[in-house]
Design an enzyme around this catalytic site. Structure first.
Site, PDB file in Angstrom:
ATOM      1  CG  HIS A   1      -1.673   1.059   1.215  1.00  0.00           C
ATOM      2  ND1 HIS A   1      -2.566   1.218   0.538  1.00  0.00           N
ATOM      3  CD2 HIS A   1      -1.973   2.353   2.058  1.00  0.00           C
ATOM      4  CE1 HIS A   1      -3.197   2.220   0.579  1.00  0.00           C
ATOM      5  NE2 HIS A   1      -2.846   2.788   1.805  1.00  0.00           N
TER       6      HIS A   1
ATOM      7  CG  ASP B   1      -5.187  -0.663   2.297  1.00  0.00           C
ATOM      8  OD1 ASP B   1      -5.097  -1.471   1.824  1.00  0.00           O
ATOM      9  OD2 ASP B   1      -6.132   0.505   1.828  1.00  0.00           O
TER      10      ASP B   1
END
Ligand code: GRF
Length: 194
Positions: free
Chosen positions: A108, A144
């Site tokens: 990410h 996430d």
């Protein structure tokens, strides 16, 4: 040597970097297949390296769970030790995540928990941050939110555009993802769950 399935949705620069690194016989991971939710441009990298590809599009399924079950069957067909989300832009439902728990990682472009979601680079710029970075983390049912494995900082320069900053972040991603997979293969990570 561990076997890895990579899932992508976009240009696949992280995938390409991994394919290049795994050409080195000393690199301890082999990419056995690349999957996508669409006909992503990055699939061409896999084809050039003669790695199997598969596409499972959500539009063809009545529910997200049915889509994920077919995606999972395609992943498991290759019996991977590790599954890497490298720019895979669909949120995976609980049935997929649970089946691969501890074997599923994501890269990410921010220092999580800052700037979750699909526009992390833009959001960091808009927030006026002076630094952002890269996170590799285990995937859980959230977006996430899974356990962080490793992070690396990237400075934000005053004149950065989203594209310029993202390119600089990707250079860091390529190295961090490869080294994390290497550590997983050598069982050097404290949080290792393989
Ligand atoms: C990367 O920035 C990754 O962190 C994010 O999506 C982007 C994928 O880039 N999840 P690429 O397709 O590997 O070039």
């Amino acid at each position: 040597m561990i076997s890895v399935v990579v899932l992508i949705s976009g240009s696949g620069s992280n995938l390409l970097s991994l394919l290049q690194k795994s050409e080195n016989p000393l690199y301890p991971a082999k990419i056995v297949a690349v999957g996508s939710d669409k006909n992503a441009p990055g699939l061409e990298h896999a084809e050039l390296y003669e790695v199997d590809t598969f596409v499972v599009s959500p539009e063809r399924f009545a529910t997200k769970e049915l889509w994920a079950a077919t995606l999972l069957a395609n992943v498991q067909h290759h019996q991977p030790d590790l599954v890497v989300l490298a720019g895979f832009m669909k949120v995976l439902p609980a049935n997929f995540v649970a089946a691969l728990k501890g074997k599923l990682i994501n890269i990410h472009p921010s220092l999580l928990p800052e700037f979750k979601g699909a526009h992390a680079v833009r959001d960091a710029l808009r927030a006026g941050a002076t630094k952002t970075g890269v996170t590799v983390h285990y995937v859980d049912e959230g977006v996430d939110t899974g356990e962080i494995i490793v992070q690396s900082e990237v400075a934000i320069e005053p004149n950065d555009t989203e594209a310029v900053l993202h390119e600089r972040i990707k250079k860091v991603e390529h190295e961090l993802l490869a080294s994390t997979i290497e550590q997983i293969a050598y069982k050097q990570l404290p949080a290792l769950k393989l």
